[in-house]
Scaffold this active site. Structure first.
Site, PDB file in Angstrom:
ATOM      1  N   HIS A  67      45.368  40.890  47.808  1.00 44.25           N
ATOM      2  CA  HIS A  67      45.216  40.972  46.354  1.00 44.25           C
ATOM      3  C   HIS A  67      43.843  41.554  46.032  1.00 44.25           C
ATOM      4  CE1 HIS A  67      45.811  40.072  42.157  1.00 44.25           C
ATOM      5  NE2 HIS A  67      44.728  39.313  42.121  1.00 44.25           N
ATOM      6  N   CYS A  72      47.776  45.450  41.337  1.00 48.78           N
ATOM      7  CA  CYS A  72      46.408  44.934  41.230  1.00 48.78           C
ATOM      8  C   CYS A  72      45.394  45.944  41.773  1.00 48.78           C
ATOM      9  CB  CYS A  72      46.279  43.602  41.958  1.00 48.78           C
ATOM     10  SG  CYS A  72      46.769  43.657  43.699  1.00 48.78           S
TER      11      CYS A  72
END
Length: 896
Positions: free
Chosen positions: A817, A169
């Site tokens: 994230h 990510c």
């Protein structure tokens, strides 16, 4: 996603193998789908009865079986070749199956009665099953299977996502920011990069990364895929930065730096780099030095990424020893702006350089993550003076518990610490070496010492041992006998020392460090932490004092055969006691408004400064000073007055101020520690107002800082760490210089890194320690950088920037994230071609501008308002993107 330690995962080769398998399965599904379509077409054109009759001839029915049921039976062919009956009667075991599951999808097909064409050769595709029993036939509808990827335009422009191929990510979020750069989109899709590919650059990838990024850009804007895998880009970047070869969590900013650098080297227009050096000002104007430095930078670096992202900083370094100033102009790719440091408050006593001035009690605001040098700088900002001349100590039980050094962390300070900061002389101001001394105060005699001879018990004509002042003797014989039996081992081990007042630091130039000058400084310092009283005396009575310089009275002596402690001041080891009027001690009666009485009063005694006359020597003081090894040692060498000659003292020497508290067994002077240090309250209020003004101007808020505050901190003067020492060619040494950075030349696209992550060094590696979770308030439009530009910076256009993208990190310093938000602006940032979207790996959704202000912002992308980047294409490629776009939309003679 960020991690301090890497986790094991599949290799890039394994990932490519899995991708090839997925592609093979997709191809097989497409072949099977085409085969199904052909079979359905034949079924619609062929009668079913011939095949039913042929099937009856091939099926043997047992004669012992029961009569056929009259119930209507419907058979359905499954994809596995089995036959499913709708009346609930199961097909024979091992011959037919009721369903076939492929990839989690249940495929159910009606029985075809037409001619059967051969099925695809894949082992996963079943053959056509045999005809069913003779029964009435019912056609079932075919279940539609959605293909893995749709063909043609399947997503709107700008809404293609990126698949997460294993903790990637961090890569996906940053790639979306480059995808939504209209200049890069035009550059790669229109093929302008082909003329810039530098296959000979050893710092690049021989053009492979540029070609891979071009293919990636074309896929992202083709609108034919909902999500793609940027595996090739990751694989190439890992060749130069091996930390990205695995599938652990990484820093998005670190990956972006390597990617932009690799693309720049692959597309560097400079094929042969010239040799250049550092350009220093040396008194020249800034504009001349900056232009020369930028020209040298372009001699080695010239690409679309330099045109878009590179700017220039003005760097000012100053040597703390010789005050030499070095000014250089350096290129930058991004701005790392620090968070406002968490502030703490500590109360200290500041002692000015002038010993006659009272100390000041003040509150100091300092950074919990800084150093003691930063703490002293905060004191300097409030009181004035240079922080390098300040020293700080911690006092515990009238002793110096700790001396702080500038490179120590300020985190070692605790709220309960009693801190004193002293301003000392500067060698550069005095043009000579400075002696720095520390002094403690104590009572000469133990308070509970009995006034009797330690050997015979007599109380007449007693004198004390001048080494320990812990015993009395009436004559030499008692002293000699007691020395041999007991006192020899006790004299050097006195431990019942009573400390008073506050310890302090003093400094004097070497040539001025005379006995008289040192005594004056010590007297002035002592009076702020102790109160000295005389014993009760009747009015008109003289104040007794100790005079060691008058006619000595014979004292008991040690035998010449016995070891004797060092003699002091020519008295051959004996205390000399006299009574004589004192003209050097001032008294103050405590009458409290009443008339003077003949009743004896306890009066305060404060020493006065005396002339250098030989008749008024240091003998008349109520204390004497002794050099000692450490604060716990009572014995040492007494300071001897030498007229106009500097004392033999070295920096760091500890002095003991011994107050003569007893005379002839009776209190002589009483020395009490003040409950509070005598401070200058008026100056304290003045310093408090100055500190409050500095705090308001410095924008030191610790919660929800603004981007403008952080940019201001970026331009603050700071001291280099020891590992960042700068070499001063005048001092010929590495020094911890002061450094200040200012913006000088701004790029069209400005990347700002919010320094959320704090790193700490270890022996073997660099690991992340913590993350600053505070929310940063940043403008979506109209970021004005004019106040952060250096004087004389070029300003063809106002430095106003609008936000185009944000990379956000949620989680801790070890895991989390990444997502990003972005829009596609026009070449001159006057309008938005594609509005704000949120990029969460393969999921791309529309968002409103109000959602762009995120608590987790990490990287900010700004574009200068009014600056048309079309000039880059006009200058380098003779191509105008605006004219090309207009020609594509100009209708022809038929109106098309």
């Amino acid at each position: 996603s960020i991690s301090a330690s890497y986790r094991a995962g599949p290799s890039v080769t394994e990932l490519n193998r899995q991708a090839a398998e997925r592609e093979k399965r997709d191809k097989e599904r497409e072949e099977y789908k085409a085969w199904e379509e052909r079979e359905r077409e034949k079924e619609a054109m062929s009668p079913a009865e011939p095949l039913f009759k042929d099937f009856r001839r091939k099926v043997t029915v047992s004669s012992s079986s029961t009569a056929p049921s009259k119930e209507r039976t419907t058979f359905t062919v499954t994809a596995s070749g089995g036959l499913a009956m709708s009346n609930g009667t199961a097909a024979p075991a091992g011959k037919y199956s009721s369903s076939y599951s492929n990839g989690g999808l249940l495929r159910s097909e009606p029985y075809s009665t037409g001619s059967v064409s051969p099925a695809p050769s894949s082992s996963n595709i079943p053959n056509i099953p045999p005809p069913s029993y003779e029964s009435s036939y019912t056609l079932k509808p075919t279940a539609k299977v959605t293909p893995y990827e749709e063909r043609g335009t399947v997503v709107a422009s700008g809404f293609t996502g990126l698949r997460n191929i294993g903790n990637t990510c961090f890569m996906n979020a940053t790639l979306q920011m480059l995808i939504n750069c209209v200049e890069l989109r035009t550059y790669f899709i229109d093929g302008h990069h082909k003329s810039d590919v530098n296959s000979l650059n050893p710092l690049g990838f021989k053009g492979r990364l540029a070609e891979a990024f071009c293919d990636f850009m074309q896929q992202m804007w083709s609108c034919t895929s909902r999500a793609i895998e940027p595996a090739r880009i990751k694989e190439l970047v890992a060749e130069k930065a091996s930390q990205f070869a695995n599938f652990a969590q990484h820093d998005a900013h670190e990956f972006l730096s390597f990617l932009l650098d690799g693309l720049h080297e692959d597309l560097n227009r400079v094929k042969s780099k010239a040799t250049t050096g550092t350009v220093e000002a040396n008194g020249r104007p800034d504009i001349e030095v900056a232009t020369e430095a930028w020209h040298n930078h372009l001699l080695r670096n010239d690409s679309i990424f330099v045109d878009l992202f590179h700017g220039q900083l003005k760097s000012r370094l100053q040597c703390p020893k010789c005050d030499k100033v070095s000014i250089t102009f350096d290129p930058f790719l991004y701005l790392p702006v620090p968070f406002p440091k968490q502030k703490k408050s500590m109360t200290v006593h500041f002692w000015p350089l002038d010993p006659t001035l009272k100390p000041v009690k003040m509150s100091v605001h300092y950074s919990a993550e800084g150093s003691i040098a930063d703490f002293l700088q905060s004191v300097s900002d409030t009181v004035g003076g240079q922080a390098k001349n300040f020293r700080m100590i911690e006092v515990v039980s009238h002793r110096i518990h700790k001396t702080f050094y500038p490179d120590e962390k300020s985190s070692i300070l605790s709220p309960g610490d009693v801190l004193h900061v002293f301003q000392l002389h500067s060698p550069s101001d005095c043009n000579e070496e400075v002696v720095e001394l520390q002094a403690v105060q104590r009572l000469l005699y133990p308070p509970n010492l009995r006034y009797i001879c330690a050997h015979c018990g007599s109380s007449k004509s007693l004198s004390a041992c001048h080494d320990c002042y812990n015993v009395y003797y009436c004559n030499e014989d008692c002293q000699h006998q007691h020395w041999e039996t007991e006192h020899r081992k006790d004299c050097r081990s006195r431990n019942n020392v009573e400390m008073v007042g506050q310890p302090f630091l003093v400094s004097l130039p070497t040539s001025k460090c005379t006995h008289a000058q040192l005594m004056r400084v010590i007297e002035a310092r002592c009076k702020h932490s102790v109160e000295v009283f005389q014993p009760p005396v009747a009015a008109g009575c003289a104040i007794p004092y100790i005079d060691e310089g008058g006619s000595p009275v014979a004292k008991p002596r040690r035998s010449s055969k016995s070891p004797s402690p060092p003699a002091r001041n020519g008295t051959n080891g004996l205390d000399v006691i006299h009574s004589s009027p004192s003209s050097l001690l001032s008294t103050k009666s405590e009458v409290n408004g009443r008339e003077k009485s003949t009743t004896p009063k306890r009066q305060t005694v404060m020493p006065e400064q005396r002339s250098s006359s030989s008749s008024t020597r240091s003998d008349l003081r109520m204390f004497f000073v002794r050099k000692i090894i450490n604060q716990s040692t009572f014995h040492g060498e007494d300071l001897v007055e030498e007229t106009d000659r500097p004392l033999s003292l070295h920096s760091g020497q500890t002095l003991a101020i011994n107050w003569r508290n007893v005379r002839e067994g009776k209190p002589y002077v009483t020395v009490d520690t003040r409950k509070q240090v005598d401070v200058d309250e008026e100056r304290g209020r003045k310093y408090a107002a100055a500190a409050a003004n500095i705090s308001s101007q410095g924008q030191t808020s610790s919660s929800d800082p603004s981007l403008q505050e952080m940019l201001a901190m970026f331009s603050e003067t700071e001291r280099l760490k020891p590992e960042e020492s700068w070499y001063c060619n005048r001092c010929k040494d590495h020094v911890e210089a002061t450094k200040r950075l200012e913006l000088y030349r701004l790029p069209p696209v400005l990347i700002i890194q919010l320094k959320r992550f704090v790193y700490t060094a270890s022996i073997h590696t660099m690991h992340r320690r913590s993350k600053d979770e505070r929310r940063v308030i940043y403008p979506l439009e109209g970021l004005d950088l004019s106040s952060f530009l250096a004087d004389g910076a070029p300003s063809a256009l106002p430095p106003i920037y609008d936000l185009t993208g944000v990379v956000c990190h949620s989680g801790s310093s070890y895991f989390g994230h990444y997502v990003s938000m972005g829009r596609l602006p026009s070449f001159d940032a006057s309008k938005t071609e594609i509005d704000w979207r949120n990029f969460d790996d393969s999921i791309v959704t529309k968002i409103t501008p109000s959602q762009v202000q995120s608590d987790d912002a990490y990287l900010l992308f700004y574009k200068q308002r009014g600056y048309s980047t079309r000039s880059i294409f006009t200058r380098h490629y003779s191509y105008d993107p605006a004219a090309s776009a207009a020609s594509r939309h100009t209708p022809d003679s038929n109106g098309n």
